[in-house]
Write an enzyme that holds these catalytic residues in place. Sequence first.
Site, mmCIF file in Angstrom:
data_model
loop_
_atom_site.group_PDB
_atom_site.id
_atom_site.type_symbol
_atom_site.label_atom_id
_atom_site.label_comp_id
_atom_site.label_asym_id
_atom_site.label_seq_id
_atom_site.Cartn_x
_atom_site.Cartn_y
_atom_site.Cartn_z
ATOM 1 C CD GLU A 72 -6.602 9.028 -5.562
ATOM 2 O OE1 GLU A 72 -6.319 9.918 -4.753
ATOM 3 O OE2 GLU A 72 -7.564 8.260 -5.415
ATOM 4 C CG ASP A 135 -1.050 -2.840 3.012
ATOM 5 O OD1 ASP A 135 0.101 -3.097 2.613
ATOM 6 O OD2 ASP A 135 -1.291 -1.959 3.841
ATOM 7 C CG ASP A 137 2.362 -3.856 6.193
ATOM 8 O OD1 ASP A 137 2.491 -3.219 5.141
ATOM 9 O OD2 ASP A 137 1.488 -3.610 7.035
#
Length: 155
Positions: A72, A135, A137
């Site tokens: 996905e 994740d 940033d």
Amino acid sequence: RPAKARENQARVRERRLELKSTAMGDGQENFSPELLRAYYRRVFPAELMCRWLGYGTGTAASAQSRLLRRREFSFTTGDDVYIRYLSYEDAAAFRKDLCDKLPFKIDLGAIFSAPPSEHKKFKVFAPVQRELIFDIDLTDYDFLGAPPAQCPHPQ
């Protein structure tokens, strides 16, 4: 391969120059859909990314293709629209969708029991494999460019 690497480096330098030329006086850049499309069309490593996400190598194309089409993807567009259940047969289809939708953000999801783009066709649609994702940033590290006295944790 060295010629290809030099060509890719030249593209990255060209892209950086284009971004610098669109910079405004206050340090913010003008957004250009044309530049983003050019980036996805000419610079973004769709083939390498699809090979990596399909756990494939150059010799394992069939296994790579089977996994990739069940992976996905989701996009977040510039107007903050979140598009889920995307999947692709190959890198060419992925690149085409990138150029058409121009996502600002690309998220990678699990490998499912069926292609996510066809999830409504199956009674059993469930993730069969996931990765551990971090994740990070880059804006969280803006202080690294600051003088030591302004850093949150000076040495």
